[in-house]
Design a protein around this motif. Structure first.
Motif, PDB file in Angstrom:
ATOM      1  N   ASP A 146       0.854  -1.195   0.000  1.00  0.00           N
ATOM      2  CA  ASP A 146       0.000   0.000   0.000  1.00  0.00           C
ATOM      3  C   ASP A 146       0.884   1.237   0.000  1.00  0.00           C
ATOM      4  O   ASP A 146       1.668   1.449   0.915  1.00  0.00           O
ATOM      5  N   ARG A 147       0.783   2.042  -1.068  1.00  0.00           N
ATOM      6  CA  ARG A 147       1.612   3.247  -1.179  1.00  0.00           C
ATOM      7  C   ARG A 147       0.761   4.511  -1.232  1.00  0.00           C
ATOM      8  O   ARG A 147       1.154   5.517  -1.802  1.00  0.00           O
TER       9      ARG A 147
ATOM     10  N   GLN B  70       6.144   3.868   3.972  1.00  0.00           N
ATOM     11  CA  GLN B  70       7.145   3.365   4.906  1.00  0.00           C
ATOM     12  C   GLN B  70       6.890   1.894   5.209  1.00  0.00           C
ATOM     13  O   GLN B  70       7.825   1.104   5.343  1.00  0.00           O
ATOM     14  N   GLY B  71       5.629   1.539   5.286  1.00  0.00           N
ATOM     15  CA  GLY B  71       5.281   0.138   5.498  1.00  0.00           C
ATOM     16  C   GLY B  71       5.775  -0.739   4.360  1.00  0.00           C
ATOM     17  O   GLY B  71       6.213  -1.875   4.583  1.00  0.00           O
TER      18      GLY B  71
ATOM     19  N   ASP C 226       9.456  -1.218   4.858  1.00  0.00           N
ATOM     20  CA  ASP C 226       9.678  -2.164   5.960  1.00  0.00           C
ATOM     21  C   ASP C 226       9.449  -3.599   5.495  1.00  0.00           C
ATOM     22  O   ASP C 226      10.162  -4.518   5.914  1.00  0.00           O
TER      23      ASP C 226
ATOM     24  N   SER D  46      -0.123   6.567   1.135  1.00  0.00           N
ATOM     25  CA  SER D  46       0.238   7.651   2.040  1.00  0.00           C
ATOM     26  C   SER D  46       1.681   7.471   2.483  1.00  0.00           C
ATOM     27  O   SER D  46       2.321   6.455   2.191  1.00  0.00           O
ATOM     28  N   ALA D  47       2.212   8.465   3.195  1.00  0.00           N
ATOM     29  CA  ALA D  47       3.597   8.393   3.657  1.00  0.00           C
ATOM     30  C   ALA D  47       3.802   7.214   4.597  1.00  0.00           C
ATOM     31  O   ALA D  47       4.794   6.492   4.510  1.00  0.00           O
ATOM     32  N   SER D  48       2.851   7.009   5.503  1.00  0.00           N
ATOM     33  CA  SER D  48       2.980   5.893   6.441  1.00  0.00           C
ATOM     34  C   SER D  48       2.877   4.558   5.720  1.00  0.00           C
ATOM     35  O   SER D  48       3.569   3.592   6.050  1.00  0.00           O
ATOM     36  N   ALA D  49       2.012   4.505   4.694  1.00  0.00           N
ATOM     37  CA  ALA D  49       1.869   3.279   3.920  1.00  0.00           C
ATOM     38  C   ALA D  49       3.141   3.006   3.130  1.00  0.00           C
ATOM     39  O   ALA D  49       3.587   1.854   3.004  1.00  0.00           O
TER      40      ALA D  49
END
Length: 244
Positions: free
Chosen positions: A91-92, A99-100, A103, A94-97
């Motif tokens: 999932d891209r 980063q996920g 990771d 959002s910024a947090s997505a």
């Protein structure tokens, strides 16, 4: 089990028959075990099919999450297929997505697996090589794994952008020598270091593939070509080759 069924029984034999894929250089550069990052140019969707087909080890590619969340029979078949060819949902949105997603890449490599990644972030719109995104560098530093450049040839002819049907065309692959970035250990938070590493990877890809380099992100180039008729030639600038 599904991955190996797709590779050796359901899909692989058909791809071999019609496209005669072959690694013409550097097969010995793929490690027999341990984690590594395969950083490839990206000419077509089929890149993610032919590279795993030609390697004895399993390759895992991140894929947009939409391929795994469809509904109905079509959605289920699509999820089954992309899971079967070794792709994992990312999932891209959002910024947090994002980063996920990074990771997830680190986790895959730390598990001793081969991670396939496209530094350009999207398919090339015109078969040229575009500026790399720094995510590949971050994964390399966080995982400590080598980056192995991979050049695909012919996939854009077999699977042209916008085409619904593939056309028989010989597929060739070159695999470069592993790039070691251990000298930058502990510097994954430094944007200048990440850019330096990414440029070194793109330089290696440019030399391996023979593609013309454009110092613009591919996604940006696609936006510009949609809005303004293309004028002039590409940037003459290429990433500086790093030493040591």
């Amino acid at each position: 089990m599904l991955y190996w069924m797709m590779k050796h029984v359901l899909l692989g034999p058909v791809l071999r028959l019609f496209f005669q894929p072959k690694i013409i250089e550097g097969a010995e550069n793929i490690p027999k075990d341990g984690g590594a990052i395969l950083a490839s140019n990206h000419l077509a969707v089929s890149d993610s099919f032919f590279l795993p087909l030609m390697l004895s080890r399993r390759v895992t590619f991140p894929a947009k999450i939409e391929y795994f969340t469809g509904t109905g029979i079509k959605g289920k078949l699509q999820k089954w297929f992309f899971s079967g060819v070794g792709q994992v949902p990312i999932d891209r949105s959002s910024a947090s997505a994002a980063q996920g997603a990074l990771d997830t890449g680190v986790r895959i490599v730390r598990e001793g697996k081969l991670l396939g990644i496209y530094p350009e972030g999207t398919r090339s719109p015109d078969a040229r090589l575009y500026k790399g995104k720094v995510g590949v560098a971050w994964i390399a530093l966080e995982s400590g794994a080598p980056v192995i450049p991979v050049a695909m040839f012919g996939t854009d002819k077999a699977n042209p952008i916008g085409s619904k049907m593939w056309k028989p065309y010989p597929i060739r692959i070159k695999i470069g020598k592993p790039l070691d970035f251990s000298r930058y250990e502990g510097l994954s938070g430094d944007r200048f270091v990440l850019r330096s590493i990414t440029d070194e990877i793109m330089y290696a890809l440019m030399e391996l593939s023979g593609q013309e380099y454009v110092d613009v992100y591919a996604a940006k180039a696609k936006e510009q070509s949609a809005d303004v008729p293309e004028q002039g030639g590409p940037s003459d600038r290429v990433p500086e080759k790093k030493v040591g």
